[in-house]
Design an enzyme around this catalytic site. Structure first.
Site, PDB file in Angstrom:
ATOM      1  N   ARG A  99       0.821  -1.201   0.000  1.00  0.00           N
ATOM      2  CA  ARG A  99       0.000   0.000   0.000  1.00  0.00           C
ATOM      3  C   ARG A  99       0.860   1.259   0.000  1.00  0.00           C
ATOM      4  O   ARG A  99       0.711   2.132   0.858  1.00  0.00           O
ATOM      5  CB  ARG A  99      -0.967  -0.008   1.165  1.00  0.00           C
ATOM      6  CG  ARG A  99      -2.320   0.526   0.695  1.00  0.00           C
ATOM      7  CD  ARG A  99      -3.431   0.232   1.616  1.00  0.00           C
ATOM      8  NE  ARG A  99      -4.664   0.834   1.097  1.00  0.00           N
ATOM      9  CZ  ARG A  99      -5.825   0.737   1.673  1.00  0.00           C
ATOM     10  NH1 ARG A  99      -5.950   0.080   2.794  1.00  0.00           N
ATOM     11  NH2 ARG A  99      -6.884   1.307   1.158  1.00  0.00           N
ATOM     12  N   CYS A 100       1.785   1.284  -0.947  1.00  0.00           N
ATOM     13  CA  CYS A 100       2.593   2.467  -1.103  1.00  0.00           C
ATOM     14  C   CYS A 100       3.085   2.475  -2.525  1.00  0.00           C
ATOM     15  O   CYS A 100       3.401   1.445  -3.079  1.00  0.00           O
ATOM     16  CB  CYS A 100       3.773   2.453  -0.156  1.00  0.00           C
ATOM     17  SG  CYS A 100       5.219   1.658  -0.780  1.00  0.00           S
ATOM     18  N   GLU A 151      -3.777   4.616  -1.450  1.00  0.00           N
ATOM     19  CA  GLU A 151      -2.713   4.348  -0.489  1.00  0.00           C
ATOM     20  C   GLU A 151      -2.424   5.493   0.476  1.00  0.00           C
ATOM     21  O   GLU A 151      -1.657   5.318   1.421  1.00  0.00           O
ATOM     22  CB  GLU A 151      -1.421   4.006  -1.263  1.00  0.00           C
ATOM     23  CG  GLU A 151      -1.546   2.726  -2.065  1.00  0.00           C
ATOM     24  CD  GLU A 151      -0.601   2.688  -3.250  1.00  0.00           C
ATOM     25  OE1 GLU A 151      -0.678   3.597  -4.093  1.00  0.00           O
ATOM     26  OE2 GLU A 151       0.208   1.765  -3.326  1.00  0.00           O
TER      27      GLU A 151
HETATM   28  N1  MCN Z   1     -11.667   6.649  -6.237  1.00  0.00           N
HETATM   29  C1  MCN Z   1     -12.642   7.630  -6.325  1.00  0.00           C
HETATM   30  N2  MCN Z   1     -12.277   8.938  -6.500  1.00  0.00           N
HETATM   31  C2  MCN Z   1     -10.969   9.299  -6.578  1.00  0.00           C
HETATM   32  C3  MCN Z   1      -9.964   8.305  -6.458  1.00  0.00           C
HETATM   33  C4  MCN Z   1     -10.351   6.977  -6.307  1.00  0.00           C
HETATM   34  O1  MCN Z   1     -13.822   7.309  -6.232  1.00  0.00           O
HETATM   35  N3  MCN Z   1     -10.628  10.578  -6.760  1.00  0.00           N
HETATM   36  C5  MCN Z   1     -12.023   5.236  -6.085  1.00  0.00           C
HETATM   37  C6  MCN Z   1     -11.638   4.437  -7.322  1.00  0.00           C
HETATM   38  O2  MCN Z   1     -12.594   4.465  -8.294  1.00  0.00           O
HETATM   39  C7  MCN Z   1     -11.385   3.057  -6.760  1.00  0.00           C
HETATM   40  C8  MCN Z   1     -10.831   3.351  -5.374  1.00  0.00           C
HETATM   41  O3  MCN Z   1     -11.279   4.670  -5.039  1.00  0.00           O
HETATM   42  O4  MCN Z   1     -12.587   2.338  -6.690  1.00  0.00           O
HETATM   43  C9  MCN Z   1      -9.284   3.315  -5.321  1.00  0.00           C
HETATM   44  O5  MCN Z   1      -8.802   4.014  -6.430  1.00  0.00           O
HETATM   45  P1  MCN Z   1      -7.276   4.337  -6.733  1.00  0.00           P
HETATM   46  O6  MCN Z   1      -6.796   5.368  -5.812  1.00  0.00           O
HETATM   47  O7  MCN Z   1      -7.199   4.595  -8.183  1.00  0.00           O
HETATM   48  O8  MCN Z   1      -6.481   2.999  -6.394  1.00  0.00           O
HETATM   49  P2  MCN Z   1      -6.491   1.628  -7.225  1.00  0.00           P
HETATM   50  O9  MCN Z   1      -7.844   1.301  -7.643  1.00  0.00           O
HETATM   51  O10 MCN Z   1      -5.401   1.626  -8.217  1.00  0.00           O
HETATM   52  O11 MCN Z   1      -6.141   0.614  -6.070  1.00  0.00           O
HETATM   53  C10 MCN Z   1      -4.832   0.335  -5.700  1.00  0.00           C
HETATM   54  C11 MCN Z   1      -4.560   0.711  -4.257  1.00  0.00           C
HETATM   55  C12 MCN Z   1      -3.355   0.005  -3.812  1.00  0.00           C
HETATM   56  S1  MCN Z   1      -1.950   0.216  -4.732  1.00  0.00           S
HETATM   57  C13 MCN Z   1      -3.378  -0.841  -2.745  1.00  0.00           C
HETATM   58  S2  MCN Z   1      -1.916  -1.549  -2.266  1.00  0.00           S
HETATM   59  C14 MCN Z   1      -4.604  -1.122  -2.056  1.00  0.00           C
HETATM   60  C15 MCN Z   1      -5.617  -0.058  -2.208  1.00  0.00           C
HETATM   61  O12 MCN Z   1      -5.712   0.379  -3.461  1.00  0.00           O
HETATM   62  N4  MCN Z   1      -5.035  -2.388  -1.955  1.00  0.00           N
HETATM   63  C16 MCN Z   1      -6.330  -2.616  -1.563  1.00  0.00           C
HETATM   64  N5  MCN Z   1      -6.773  -0.250  -1.564  1.00  0.00           N
HETATM   65  C17 MCN Z   1      -7.229  -1.521  -1.332  1.00  0.00           C
HETATM   66  N6  MCN Z   1      -8.492  -1.733  -0.928  1.00  0.00           N
HETATM   67  C18 MCN Z   1      -8.925  -3.004  -0.794  1.00  0.00           C
HETATM   68  N7  MCN Z   1     -10.193  -3.202  -0.377  1.00  0.00           N
HETATM   69  N8  MCN Z   1      -8.140  -4.080  -1.059  1.00  0.00           N
HETATM   70  C19 MCN Z   1      -6.861  -3.923  -1.440  1.00  0.00           C
HETATM   71  O13 MCN Z   1      -6.105  -4.973  -1.712  1.00  0.00           O
HETATM   72 CU1  CUN Z   2       2.072  -0.144  -3.270  1.00  0.00          CU
HETATM   73  S1  CUN Z   2       1.064  -1.831  -2.785  1.00  0.00           S
HETATM   74 MO1  CUN Z   2      -0.325  -1.364  -4.072  1.00  0.00          MO
HETATM   75  O1  CUN Z   2       0.828  -0.538  -5.064  1.00  0.00           O
HETATM   76  O2  CUN Z   2      -0.569  -2.745  -4.931  1.00  0.00           O
END
Ligand code: MCN
Ligand code: CUN
Length: 798
Positions: free
Chosen positions: A371-372, A741
């Site tokens: 998560r980073c 993250e």
């Molecule tokens: N979102 C939103 N509005 C924004 C940004 C995001 O509504 N301005 C929503 C997105 O549509 C998405 C969620 O929030 O449904 C997370 O979006 P985003 O920040 O784009 O992250 P990712 O979808 O790429 O998720 C990856 C990130 C990572 S790297 C880790 S590690 C992690 C995390 O997400 N692992 C998770 N959160 C997690 N949450 C769950 N439940 N399980 C994991 O394994």
């Molecule tokens: Cu940095 S852990 Mo997440 O990027 O899958």
């Protein structure tokens, strides 16, 4: 004119706190995880792991295992070597043993595996394998790794004569030296960010299914990046890419743990090819905790050059990172220590210099992100711990010190001290919202008053901007594959649609939120859109989900493909309305004639026309695909503030309140965003307060189960008070920044800063995480810093 546009919130568009559609199946127990998949004729694989951290393999006798009825195959490193598969490349240009041949290099390393009719037979057969080891001296930290005469861990590598993985530097060495020469005061801090483990509830696993008759290999597996796996299998196993199908079904959390390629996946694939039967491997919890994707484990030394008035003139950092036996960090190729140099991005600092050294030790490969966004968690923890120490050294209020050094709102785009380009933010405002929410001035008074009665109250602040959303293909690639992403949208005849992306949700809610972006762009109700991810035969190519890149990259692609579809729908609307395209206006869900706004057609009318009434010469259908290469990373900002009370008699500390102010730009789904923040803060709290995975001097992993490696439950987790500020991302099509993250990245420093603030009178500068009561008690009573560096409290540091 009265608009006939669809009400965006009602159709589940941008800003709607729509309930997560995937939860319909999850709360009914209808999720479809790898272990739920049962194929006809499926066999089961179990792995034999090394009990020793460093030892030469003298012999492996598998004869007793072969003799057990129901055993189909026993694989050893020697057999893998005949197929050139004993070693595999890592994502950081190193090699990693699939099955050990010469030596074992960490406790839990894969030594052999058995494929049998059921998992119990396979497990029994693993126990029947006799391995003779010759123990070697063990290295469990960088000091030992770098000592003169240290045993060489990677003697398999030509030209590797020590335990150094890399020596790397970034920034302006001379400029930074000049800044330090001008400083009134230099503030120093040293600390260790301990090893932690992402520990998703679901462990890793795969089912490989090779079909000789079609030459097709299908692999169901727990991966956050299915297309990367397909490419890796094609390149390493030299199988034709179109004959490989990777399916990542529902994932029970990933948190970074499911980014790397693990030996278990490779062995199940080879076993299926050899046996021509499906082979399932499901890791157990201990296997997951001791052998897969560790994070952090890094020693940090830092100095800030300060002017009396509180201005930071320069920053110097050195890191020693412990990568375990194989350098398998998942990170952009250019950067050896990930995005560590994103530290101090929210502060206006003229010069900075970072040196980083990575070492091999006899531990499981570490350094995958948890998560980073590639070491950003360590960078921001270090930054915010240093900022607090510097404010204390200057005798300045910690909020004021931050305010004075923040990049100003009108100073964007801003070049950070290490050369990133940040593009937007309202740092001062976020801090202000946080301070008001926590009642800063009142708390300071309350704290003084409590002190007079012997009670220790403290307040900790953590403010940071972090780079989310790799990439921009000019600068970011993994093993040469550029970092971009994709989305494909197909609108059916009746106006319902299917959307696929190259990302892969692990619990973040993509099935819910991507549909909201389409609803926003096209006015098709989110409930009319199904989202599918994770099957390489159907999804367009993408780099997967990590570094919170889905919204910044795949989410942007979703907006862009929707716009392409809208452009075609506009042509269809012109045809239906019998006017030229230039005379057409758009409002949510509807095209109308500019001169006659009542005359219009809905997006659904256009969809029907695409299949039934298209103009002469127009290609039928309403679908498209978009590949999106972001111009920059996105830079969300967060301000986290914790107040705590420390019990001087026991060292136990309680969180009184926790305020979080997050600015992730435009929020697609506020409820999902809040869920991400709460989950992230809970993980931050776990790291700061209780999670403890370490190694003794023999390299035994302590923390290999949930009795030793603690996950906070609802009972011990503090309540979170959430606030928001919205600074849209200037380059993202809908103004969104990543959020997945932030809370895990920025959270830990708030807790630790708060505890150290409470015991400030002792003069203690640092206690390493986790802040277990005995460590806090030791700091209070002995008035010295408390290091948590492994091996803990053993006198073999030399
Ligand atoms: N979102 C939103 N509005 C924004 C940004 C995001 O509504 N301005 C929503 C997105 O549509 C998405 C969620 O929030 O449904 C997370 O979006 P985003 O920040 O784009 O992250 P990712 O979808 O790429 O998720 C990856 C990130 C990572 S790297 C880790 S590690 C992690 C995390 O997400 N692992 C998770 N959160 C997690 N949450 C769950 N439940 N399980 C994991 O394994
Ligand atoms: Cu940095 S852990 Mo997440 O990027 O899958």
């Amino acid at each position: 004119m009265t608009t006939q546009a669809r009400d965006e919130i009602k159709i589940g568009g941008l800003g709607a706190s729509r309930k997560r559609v995937e939860d319909n199946r999850f709360i009914r127990g209808k999720g479809n995880y790898v272990d739920d998949i049962v194929l006809p004729g499926m066999l089961h694989m179990e792995i034999l792991r090394s009990p020793l951290a460093h030892a030469r393999i003298v012999s492996i006798d598998t004869s007793k295992a072969w003799a057990i009825p129901g055993v189909r195959l026993v694989l050893t490193g020697e057999m893998m070597a005949t197929r050139n598969l004993a070693w595999m490349p890592t994502l950081s240009y190193d090699t990693q043993a699939v099955l050990a041949t010469d030596k074992v290099r960490f406790q839990g390393q894969e030594v052999a595996c058995v494929i049998a009719d059921d998992p119990y037979i396979a497990k029994d057969a693993c126990e029947a394998i006799v391995v003779e080891y010759e123990a070697l001296p063990v290295i469990v930290n960088p000091t030992q790794a770098l000592a003169d005469g240290a045993p060489l861990i990677r003697d398999d590598k030509e030209n590797q004569h020590d335990n150094v993985v890399f020596d790397w530097e970034v920034g302006d060495r001379d400029g930074t030296e000049r800044a330090f020469a001008q400083a009134d005061l230099v503030s120093k801090l040293e600390l260790h960010y301990p090893r932690s483990h992402p520990s998703p509830m679901e462990c890793c696993g795969s089912i490989a299914d090779f079909d000789r008759s079609t030459s097709k290999l299908t692999v169901y597996m727990t991966t956050q990046a299915p297309h990367i796996i397909r490419a890796a299998v094609a390149l390493v196993a030299e199988l034709p890419e179109h004959m490989i199908r990777i399916v990542s079904p529902d994932l029970g959390g990933g948190f970074g743990n499911k980014v790397p390629v693990y030996p278990g996946y490779v062995m199940s694939i080879l076993a299926s090819i050899l046996l021509e039967r499906p082979v399932k491997w499901i890791e157990d919890k201990t296997g997951n905790l001791i052998s897969t994707g560790f994070a952090r484990d890094i020693y940090l030394k830092g100095e800030l050059a300060l002017r009396k008035d509180g201005k930071i003139l320069g920053v110097r950092m050195h890191t020693d990172s412990d990568h375990g036996a194989f350098f398998s960090d998942a990170q952009p190729s250019k950067f050896k220590i990930g995005l560590m140099h994103s530290a101090f991005s929210c502060y206006d600092i003229p010069s900075a210099h970072l040196t980083a050294r990575g070492v091999y030790t006899n531990k499981a490969p570490g350094g995958v992100a948890y998560r980073c966004s590639f070491r950003v968690t360590e960078a921001m923890y270090f930054q915010e711990r240093m900022v607090q120490a510097a404010a204390d050294d200057l005798g300045m209020d910690q909020a004021e010190f931050r305010r004075r050094n923040f990049v100003r709102d009108d100073d964007f785009p801003h070049r950070t001290p290490f050369g990133f380009l940040t593009d937007s933010g309202q740092y001062g405002k976020c801090l202000q919202v946080g301070l008001e929410a926590i009642g800063y001035e009142d708390f300071l008074k309350q704290k003084e008053e409590a002190k007079s009665r012997g009670r220790l109250l403290g307040i900790g602040i953590s403010t940071m901007t972090e780079p989310l959303g790799a990439g921009n293909s000019r600068e970011y690639d993994i093993l040469g594959i550029k970092m971009f992403d994709s989305a494909e949208l197909r609108v059916h005849m009746t106006g319902k649609a299917i959307l696929r992306t190259g990302a892969k949700t692990q619990g973040q809610g993509h099935e819910t939120t991507w549909a909201q972006i389409v609803a926003h762009e096209l006015g098709i109700p989110a409930d009319d859109i199904v989202v599918e991810e994770g099957d390489t035969d159907t999804a367009p190519f993408g780099m997967g989900t990590y570094a919170s890149r889905s919204t910044p990259v795949a989410g942007a692609a979703v907006a862009m493909v929707s716009r392409k579809v809208r452009a075609k729908a506009r042509k269809l609307a012109a045809h239906l309305l019998e006017v030229s395209e230039e005379d057409i206006e758009w409002e949510l869900g509807r095209f109308y004639v500019r001169s006659s706004p009542e005359t219009g057609v809905s997006i659904q009318d256009c969809a029907y026309a695409a299949y039934s009434n298209m103009p002469d010469g127009m290609e039928p259908g309403l679908e498209n695909v978009a590949y999106y290469d972001p111009p920059n990373l996105t830079w969300p900002f967060a301000c986290y503030i914790a107040t705590v009370e420390v019990d001087p008699q026991t060292g136990v500390w309680d969180v009184l309140r926790f305020v979080a102010v997050d600015d992730c730009g435009v929020r697609i789904n506020p409820m999902v965003v809040e869920g991400q923040i709460m989950g992230g803060l809970t993980e931050a709290y776990a790291m700061a307060s209780m999670q403890f995975i370490t190694f003794d001097a023999q390299g035994n992993c302590i923390g290999s189960n949930y009795m030793d490696y603690l996950l906070p439950t609802a009972w011990e987790t503090p309540g979170w008070e959430l606030h928001e500020v919205v600074t849209p991302c200037p380059h993202h099509p809908i103004g969104a920044k990543g959020i997945g993250e932030c809370a895990t990245v920025g959270g830990p420093a708030a807790f630790v800063n708060a505890v150290l603030d409470a015991i400030k009178d002792t003069g203690v500068r640092n206690i390493d995480m986790p802040l277990l009561p005995d460590r806090v008690y030791e700091a209070i009573t002995q008035r010295h810093d408390v290091s948590g560096a492994p091996p803990v409290k053993m006198d073999d540091h030399d």
